[in-house]
Design a protein around this motif. Structure first.
Motif, PDB file in Angstrom:
ATOM      1  N   VAL A 168      31.223  41.116  45.139  1.00  0.00           N
ATOM      2  CA  VAL A 168      30.005  40.950  44.335  1.00  0.00           C
ATOM      3  C   VAL A 168      30.084  39.667  43.506  1.00  0.00           C
ATOM      4  O   VAL A 168      29.145  38.863  43.482  1.00  0.00           O
ATOM      5  N   LEU A 169      31.223  39.459  42.841  1.00  0.00           N
ATOM      6  CA  LEU A 169      31.380  38.255  42.025  1.00  0.00           C
ATOM      7  C   LEU A 169      31.300  36.996  42.878  1.00  0.00           C
ATOM      8  O   LEU A 169      30.816  35.949  42.428  1.00  0.00           O
ATOM      9  N   GLY A 170      31.782  37.098  44.136  1.00  0.00           N
ATOM     10  CA  GLY A 170      31.752  35.944  45.027  1.00  0.00           C
ATOM     11  C   GLY A 170      30.357  35.468  45.357  1.00  0.00           C
ATOM     12  O   GLY A 170      30.170  34.324  45.791  1.00  0.00           O
ATOM     13  N   CYS A 171      29.366  36.328  45.154  1.00  0.00           N
ATOM     14  CA  CYS A 171      27.977  35.924  45.391  1.00  0.00           C
ATOM     15  C   CYS A 171      27.451  35.008  44.285  1.00  0.00           C
ATOM     16  O   CYS A 171      26.394  34.389  44.447  1.00  0.00           O
ATOM     17  N   PHE A 172      28.181  34.934  43.173  1.00  0.00           N
ATOM     18  CA  PHE A 172      27.668  34.182  42.026  1.00  0.00           C
ATOM     19  C   PHE A 172      28.660  33.174  41.457  1.00  0.00           C
ATOM     20  O   PHE A 172      28.242  32.176  40.857  1.00  0.00           O
ATOM     21  N   LEU A 173      29.966  33.439  41.611  1.00  0.00           N
ATOM     22  CA  LEU A 173      30.968  32.619  40.950  1.00  0.00           C
ATOM     23  C   LEU A 173      31.802  31.835  41.954  1.00  0.00           C
ATOM     24  O   LEU A 173      31.965  32.251  43.106  1.00  0.00           O
ATOM     25  N   GLU A 174      32.345  30.717  41.506  1.00  0.00           N
ATOM     26  CA  GLU A 174      33.263  29.916  42.298  1.00  0.00           C
ATOM     27  C   GLU A 174      34.631  30.604  42.325  1.00  0.00           C
ATOM     28  O   GLU A 174      35.007  31.319  41.402  1.00  0.00           O
ATOM     29  N   GLY A 175      35.386  30.423  43.416  1.00  0.00           N
ATOM     30  CA  GLY A 175      36.623  31.160  43.648  1.00  0.00           C
ATOM     31  C   GLY A 175      37.653  31.020  42.550  1.00  0.00           C
ATOM     32  O   GLY A 175      38.242  32.021  42.103  1.00  0.00           O
ATOM     33  N   PHE A 176      37.917  29.796  42.090  1.00  0.00           N
ATOM     34  CA  PHE A 176      38.904  29.592  41.041  1.00  0.00           C
ATOM     35  C   PHE A 176      38.489  30.309  39.758  1.00  0.00           C
ATOM     36  O   PHE A 176      39.326  30.864  39.040  1.00  0.00           O
ATOM     37  N   ALA A 177      37.203  30.278  39.459  1.00  0.00           N
ATOM     38  CA  ALA A 177      36.716  30.958  38.259  1.00  0.00           C
ATOM     39  C   ALA A 177      36.981  32.459  38.352  1.00  0.00           C
ATOM     40  O   ALA A 177      37.372  33.098  37.369  1.00  0.00           O
ATOM     41  N   MET A 178      36.776  33.021  39.545  1.00  0.00           N
ATOM     42  CA  MET A 178      37.039  34.455  39.728  1.00  0.00           C
ATOM     43  C   MET A 178      38.508  34.782  39.507  1.00  0.00           C
ATOM     44  O   MET A 178      38.852  35.780  38.880  1.00  0.00           O
ATOM     45  N   LEU A 179      39.402  33.950  40.058  1.00  0.00           N
ATOM     46  CA  LEU A 179      40.830  34.198  39.883  1.00  0.00           C
ATOM     47  C   LEU A 179      41.210  34.193  38.412  1.00  0.00           C
ATOM     48  O   LEU A 179      41.898  35.094  37.926  1.00  0.00           O
ATOM     49  N   VAL A 180      40.760  33.181  37.710  1.00  0.00           N
ATOM     50  CA  VAL A 180      41.114  33.039  36.292  1.00  0.00           C
ATOM     51  C   VAL A 180      40.546  34.194  35.475  1.00  0.00           C
ATOM     52  O   VAL A 180      41.205  34.734  34.578  1.00  0.00           O
ATOM     53  N   LEU A 181      39.331  34.598  35.801  1.00  0.00           N
ATOM     54  CA  LEU A 181      38.652  35.640  35.025  1.00  0.00           C
ATOM     55  C   LEU A 181      39.227  37.021  35.290  1.00  0.00           C
ATOM     56  O   LEU A 181      39.348  37.851  34.377  1.00  0.00           O
ATOM     57  N   THR A 182      39.620  37.288  36.533  1.00  0.00           N
ATOM     58  CA  THR A 182      39.956  38.666  36.920  1.00  0.00           C
ATOM     59  C   THR A 182      41.447  38.980  36.961  1.00  0.00           C
ATOM     60  O   THR A 182      41.824  40.146  36.805  1.00  0.00           O
ATOM     61  N   MET A 183      42.299  38.000  37.206  1.00  0.00           N
ATOM     62  CA  MET A 183      43.722  38.303  37.359  1.00  0.00           C
ATOM     63  C   MET A 183      44.328  38.996  36.133  1.00  0.00           C
ATOM     64  O   MET A 183      45.099  39.947  36.272  1.00  0.00           O
ATOM     65  N   PRO A 184      44.009  38.547  34.901  1.00  0.00           N
ATOM     66  CA  PRO A 184      44.583  39.257  33.749  1.00  0.00           C
ATOM     67  C   PRO A 184      44.136  40.710  33.672  1.00  0.00           C
ATOM     68  O   PRO A 184      44.810  41.535  33.042  1.00  0.00           O
ATOM     69  N   ILE A 185      43.009  41.046  34.312  1.00  0.00           N
ATOM     70  CA  ILE A 185      42.475  42.406  34.256  1.00  0.00           C
ATOM     71  C   ILE A 185      42.992  43.255  35.406  1.00  0.00           C
ATOM     72  O   ILE A 185      43.488  44.376  35.211  1.00  0.00           O
ATOM     73  N   PHE A 186      42.904  42.717  36.630  1.00  0.00           N
ATOM     74  CA  PHE A 186      43.211  43.514  37.817  1.00  0.00           C
ATOM     75  C   PHE A 186      44.691  43.523  38.193  1.00  0.00           C
ATOM     76  O   PHE A 186      45.186  44.518  38.733  1.00  0.00           O
ATOM     77  N   PHE A 187      45.400  42.426  37.937  1.00  0.00           N
ATOM     78  CA  PHE A 187      46.780  42.344  38.418  1.00  0.00           C
ATOM     79  C   PHE A 187      47.681  43.420  37.804  1.00  0.00           C
ATOM     80  O   PHE A 187      48.490  44.029  38.527  1.00  0.00           O
ATOM     81  N   PRO A 188      47.596  43.700  36.480  1.00  0.00           N
ATOM     82  CA  PRO A 188      48.428  44.790  35.936  1.00  0.00           C
ATOM     83  C   PRO A 188      48.135  46.141  36.593  1.00  0.00           C
ATOM     84  O   PRO A 188      49.043  46.958  36.765  1.00  0.00           O
ATOM     85  N   VAL A 189      46.882  46.368  36.957  1.00  0.00           N
ATOM     86  CA  VAL A 189      46.519  47.627  37.619  1.00  0.00           C
ATOM     87  C   VAL A 189      47.189  47.715  38.985  1.00  0.00           C
ATOM     88  O   VAL A 189      47.737  48.754  39.363  1.00  0.00           O
ATOM     89  N   ILE A 190      47.148  46.600  39.725  1.00  0.00           N
ATOM     90  CA  ILE A 190      47.719  46.562  41.072  1.00  0.00           C
ATOM     91  C   ILE A 190      49.230  46.812  41.018  1.00  0.00           C
ATOM     92  O   ILE A 190      49.780  47.586  41.814  1.00  0.00           O
ATOM     93  N   THR A 191      49.909  46.167  40.084  1.00  0.00           N
ATOM     94  CA  THR A 191      51.360  46.361  39.975  1.00  0.00           C
ATOM     95  C   THR A 191      51.688  47.781  39.523  1.00  0.00           C
ATOM     96  O   THR A 191      52.675  48.372  39.966  1.00  0.00           O
ATOM     97  N   GLN A 192      50.861  48.346  38.645  1.00  0.00           N
ATOM     98  CA  GLN A 192      51.095  49.708  38.187  1.00  0.00           C
ATOM     99  C   GLN A 192      50.912  50.721  39.314  1.00  0.00           C
ATOM    100  O   GLN A 192      51.579  51.745  39.365  1.00  0.00           O
ATOM    101  N   LEU A 193      50.010  50.399  40.245  1.00  0.00           N
ATOM    102  CA  LEU A 193      49.785  51.276  41.398  1.00  0.00           C
ATOM    103  C   LEU A 193      50.869  51.129  42.460  1.00  0.00           C
ATOM    104  O   LEU A 193      50.908  51.901  43.421  1.00  0.00           O
ATOM    105  N   GLY A 194      51.745  50.134  42.299  1.00  0.00           N
ATOM    106  CA  GLY A 194      52.860  49.955  43.218  1.00  0.00           C
ATOM    107  C   GLY A 194      52.558  49.113  44.434  1.00  0.00           C
ATOM    108  O   GLY A 194      53.369  49.061  45.375  1.00  0.00           O
ATOM    109  N   PHE A 195      51.423  48.404  44.449  1.00  0.00           N
ATOM    110  CA  PHE A 195      51.101  47.541  45.582  1.00  0.00           C
ATOM    111  C   PHE A 195      51.896  46.237  45.499  1.00  0.00           C
ATOM    112  O   PHE A 195      52.194  45.741  44.403  1.00  0.00           O
TER     113      PHE A 195
END
Length: 434
Positions: free
Chosen positions: A332-359
Motif C-alpha cells: 500500500v505504501l509503495g503506491c504513494f512513497l519512494e522505496g528509500f523513504a519506506m525503508l527509513v520510515l518503517t524499519m524502526p517499527i517493523f524490524f523489532p516485530v520481525i526479530t521478536q517473531l523469530g524470522f
C-alpha cells in the motif's frame, strides 16, 4: 500531549511532506529533528545531528554506494549496457517474444553493475523500445517489460536497497548481496516465462524477431564479455570470499574504467559526466541515511514502534499472518512513497516485530526489497513507469500501467515462493558465509 500522540503526529507530518514532493531527506530530517526537540530538547537534537552525521560519513562500509554507482554510470557511458542487450538479442531475440525477453535479461545483467532500478529502466528503455517498436511489438508489452525488468536493479546485487536495509538494521551487506542472487535470477526467469506465455497465447503481442547466425551470436557474446567478466569477478569474488563487498565494489569500478578506456569508449568528458552523476546520487543517499538516524531516535522516544509492535503481536493471526500484514503495508505504501523513504520510515517499527517473531532478518530483507520493487511499478506513483513514459512519450500512461500488471502479479507469486521456500534466499549466505 502524550509521547505517542507526538509520534503519531510526526509520522502524519512526514507522510504529508512526502505527498507534497518535499525531497525525502529533508522531509525525514525536519520531522526527526523537530520531534527530538519536542520530546527531549534542542541541545539533544543538535548533539545527535553532529554525532550521527560524523558516524555515517566515517562508515567504511558505505564506500560500496559511490563505487557501485560509479561502476554503473561508467558502464552506461562506455556503451556496455548496449553490448549486454545486443548479446541477449542475438541469443533469444528470434523466438516469439524474444526481444522483450532480451530486454528483461539485459536489465538483469545491467542491474548486476549499477544496482539501480531507475537506471536499469532508463538505460534499457532507450536501447530496446525502438527495436520492439520496429518489429511491431505491442506497446503495452514492450513498455511493461522495460518497467518491470528495471525493478530487478534493486534486487540483484549490488543493490543500494540492500545497503540501506543493512545500515538501518545492522545486518551484513555481504550476506544480503548473496541472498539476493537466487531470488533475482528466479524473478528474471519468471518474467521471461511470462513474456513467452503471453506471446504464445496472443501472438500479435510479440512477433518473432530476426534470426541470427551462430557467428552473430558469438559476436554478441564477445561484445558483452567485458561486462560479464566484471559481473563474475565482483559477485563471484563476494560469493567465494575473496573480496569483501567494499573490495568488490572497488575492483568492479576499477575494471569498468579500464575496460571502457581500453575499448576507447570512455573519454575524459564521459568519465566526468559519470563522476558527476555518481556524486549527486551518492550525496542523495547519504543525506537520506543521516536523516534516517535522526528519525529513528525520535520514533524510539515516542514509543510508537513499541506500541505498534505490541498491537501486531496481540493480533491472533500467527507469525506468518503478521508477516503478510507487514508486506501488505509495504504494498500500500509503495503506491504513494519512494522505496528509500519506506525503508527509513518503517524499519524502526517493523524490524523489532520481525526479530521478536523469530524470522531471519536476511530473509525478511529480501522480501522487503522485492516488495519495494513492486512499488516501482504500482499506480499512482510507479517511478519506473514514469521513467519509461519519458523514453516512450507516445505511449499513454494507462497502457504502460496495464502492461506492467501481469509482471506485478508474477512478483506476488515470487514473494509467495520465497515465503514457502526460504532456502531460495538463505542457501547462498548460509553456505558461503559464517
Amino acid at each position: 500531549m502524550s509521547t505517542e500522540l507526538v509520534g503519531a503526529l510526526g509520522i502524519l507530518a512526514l507522510l504529508a511532506l512526502l505527498v507534497l514532493r518535499i525531497p525525502v531527506a529533508f522531509a525525514i530530517f525536519v520531522v526527526g529533528f523537530g520531534g527530538i526537540t519536542v520530546l527531549d530538547s534542542l541541545n539533544s537534537a543538535l548533539s545527535l545531528l553532529a554525532s550521527e552525521t560524523f558516524t555515517i560519513a566515517s562508515n567504511a562500509e558505505l564506500i560500496v554506494i559511490p563505487l557501485f554507482i560509479l561502476m554503473g554510470n561508467i558502464a552506461t557511458e562506455a556503451g556496455m549496457s548496449r553490448k549486454l542487450y545486443d548479446a541477449a538479442y542475438a541469443l533469444i531475440g528470434s523466438v516469439r517474444g524474444g526481444l522483450a525477453s532480451a530486454t528483461v535479461v539485459g536489465c538483469a545483467g545491467f542491474a548486476a553493475l549499477c544496482g539501480s532500478s531507475v537506471a536499469s529502466a532508463l538505460t534499457m528503455g532507450r536501447v530496446s523500445l525502438s527495436e520492439m517498436e520496429r518489429f511491431n511489438y505491442s506497446a503495452k508489452l514492450s513498455t511493461g517489460s522495460v518497467a518491470a525488468g528495471g525493478t530487478l536493479g534493486i534486487l540483484i546485487p549490488p543493490s543500494t536497497g540492500f545497503v540501506i536495509y543493512a545500515i538501518l538494521t545492522q545486518q551484513s551487506i555481504g550476506r544480503l548481496f548473496l541472498a539476493g542472487v537466487l531470488p533475482g535470477i528466479m524473478l528474471c526467469l519468471l518474467f521471461v516465462l511470462l513474456i513467452m506465455l503471453l506471446a504464445t497465447i496472443k501472438p500479435v503481442l510479440a512477433p518473432s524477431g530476426p534470426k541470427t547466425s551462430w557467428r552473430e551470436k558469438q559476436q554478441g557474446l564477445l561484445g558483452a564479455m567485458p561486462i560479464l567478466i566484471i559481473i563474475l569477478l565482483t559477485i563471484g569474488g563476494i560469493y567465494s570470499g575473496i573480496f569483501s563487498p567494499v573490495e568488490a565494489a572497488a575492483v568492479g569500478a576499477g575494471l569498468t574504467i579500464l575496460f571502457g578506456a581500453a575499448m576507447r569508449k570512455l573519454t575524459l568528458a564521459s568519465f566526468w559526466r559519470a563522476a558527476q552523476s555518481s556524486i549527486t546520487t551518492t550525496a542523495t543517499v547519504m543525506l537520506i541515511l543521516i536523516a534516517a538516524h535522526m528519525l529513528n531516535p525520535f520514533l524510539a522516544l515516542s514509543h510508537i514502534p513499541q506500541a505498534l509492535g505490541d498491537f501486531l503481536m496481540a493480533l491472533d493471526i500467527g507469525p506468518y499472518g503478521v508477516l503478510l500484514l507487514i508486506l501488505a503495508c509495504y504494498l500500500v505504501l509503495g503506491c504513494f512513497l519512494e522505496g528509500f523513504a519506506m525503508l527509513v520510515l518503517t524499519m524502526p517499527i517493523f524490524f523489532p516485530v520481525i526479530t521478536q517473531l523469530g524470522f531471519d532478518p536476511i530473509w525478511f530483507g529480501v522480501l522487503v526489497v522485492l516488495t519495494l520493487e513492486m512499488g516501482l511499478i504500482s499506480p499512482p506513483v510507479g517511478v519506473n513507469v514514469f521513467i519509461v513514459k519519458s523514453v516512450a512519450p507516445n505511449v499513454p500512461l494507462r497502457d504502460i500501467f496495464k502492461g506492467v500488471m501481469p509482471f506485478w502479479l508474477v512478483m506476488i507469486a515470487a514473494i509467495g515462493l520465497l515465503i514457502v521456500f526460504p532456502d531460495i534466499v538463505l542457501f547462498l549466505p548460509d553456505t558461503m558465509m559464517d
